[in-house]
Design an enzyme around this catalytic site. Structure first.
Site, PDB file in Angstrom:
ATOM      1  N   HIS A   3      -3.796  55.754  26.519  1.00  0.00           N
ATOM      2  CA  HIS A   3      -3.429  54.752  25.501  1.00  0.00           C
ATOM      3  C   HIS A   3      -4.605  53.819  25.277  1.00  0.00           C
ATOM      4  CE1 HIS A   3      -2.500  52.552  29.181  1.00  0.00           C
ATOM      5  NE2 HIS A   3      -2.356  51.431  28.504  1.00  0.00           N
ATOM      6  N   HIS A  58       5.230  51.508  26.388  1.00  0.00           N
ATOM      7  CA  HIS A  58       4.195  50.533  26.752  1.00  0.00           C
ATOM      8  C   HIS A  58       3.317  50.268  25.517  1.00  0.00           C
ATOM      9  CE1 HIS A  58       1.256  48.471  29.279  1.00  0.00           C
ATOM     10  NE2 HIS A  58       0.313  49.290  28.866  1.00  0.00           N
TER      11      HIS A  58
HETATM   12 FE    FE Z   1      -3.488  49.294  32.233  1.00  0.00          FE
HETATM   13 ZN    ZN Z   2      -1.873  49.384  29.319  1.00  0.00          ZN
END
Ligand code: FE
Ligand code: ZN
Length: 260
Positions: free
Chosen positions: A52, A108
């Protein structure tokens, strides 16, 4: 195949695996500690996998790419340094003789992905970034509780002997919270003692064992009666609300956000 946790910053791990002098690194937030192990072990960096877009996961990507010529794989829908090979859930690929499967795990961040090596020699390996931690899960920054619960359900369904390579050493603080949720869980008590002794020796608590996580991680256990009851009591949820999986999970995550 050798699997190595490279400690970085205050509590990150950059995971690296190598085979016959070639290496793959996951989420290198800083190039320096990766370059050190490459030169110490005489390894050539073949590829970089990114889960990510957060800086502590991509900060070293450009420098490593320029220094080594490594190919970079990452989520197609996030802002990752180009050139990028988009890693897609329906397109497994091969790296250093391993099949790499991509799993969508939004929550997230919106485009967060995980990498799964189903055929690794000592059992399957999962690189899950900031989605699943030992004893906990990532904060929900861009997605919804429903997405995060769905992502954790997907990971929970992987083989029980999967080695879970999380991107942070958050285990002891996660277990402190887990014990507040399930004070009478004997597996959790034993695991907490084990991890405390590892950390006292400055050893990583990771990779985690997925089968063990199913016994101790409240975020993988939010449908069990003990966790449900504990969250309902803490958050004052009505009977109707506590039977809703997503509401219960969201309340559990909120409890953890405010836990000290
Ligand atoms: Fe992280
Ligand atoms: Zn992160």
């Amino acid at each position: 195949m050798k699997l190595v946790a490279i400690p970085a910053f205050s509590d990150n791990y950059f995971w690296l695996w190598h085979q016959d002098g070639h290496a793959v690194v996951v989420d290198p937030g800083d190039a320096q500690p990766v370059r050190e192990i490459l030169s110490r072990e005489g390894l050539h960096l073949a590829a970089i996998l990114v889960t990510h877009h957060h800086a502590d996961h991509i900060g070293g990507v450009d420098e490593l790419r320029v220094a080594t010529g490594a190919k970079v794989y990452g989520p197609a829908t996030e802002n990752i340094p180009e050139p990028l090979i988009p890693a897609l859930p329906d397109v497994p690929f091969q790296l250093l003789g391993q099949t790499v499967q991509v799993i969508d795990v939004p929550g997230h961040t919106a485009g967060h992905i995980a990498y799964f090596l189903p055929d690794a020699p000592q059992g399957p390996v999962l690189f899950c970034g900031d989605t699943l931690f030992s004893g906990g899960c990532g904060r929900i920054f861009e997605g919804t509780p429903a997405q995060m619960l769905g992502s954790l359900d997907t990971l929970a369904a992987l083989p029980a002997n999967t080695r879970v390579c999380c991107a942070h050493e958050y285990t002891l603080s996660n277990l402190k919270f887990a014990l507040a949720v399930e004070p009478n869980n004997p597996d959790l008590q034993n695991y907490n003692a084990h991890c405390k002794s590892l950390r006292a020796q400055n050893l990583p608590t990771l990779p985690a064992d997925l089968g063990n996580e199913l016994k101790i991680n409240p975020f993988l256990r939010s449908r069990t009666p003990t966790v449900r009851q504990s969250v309902a009591e803490h958050s004052g949820l009505s009977v109707e609300l506590q039977n809703d999986d997503i509401t219960l999970f969201a309340a559990l995550r909120e409890w953890k956000n405010n836990f000290r």
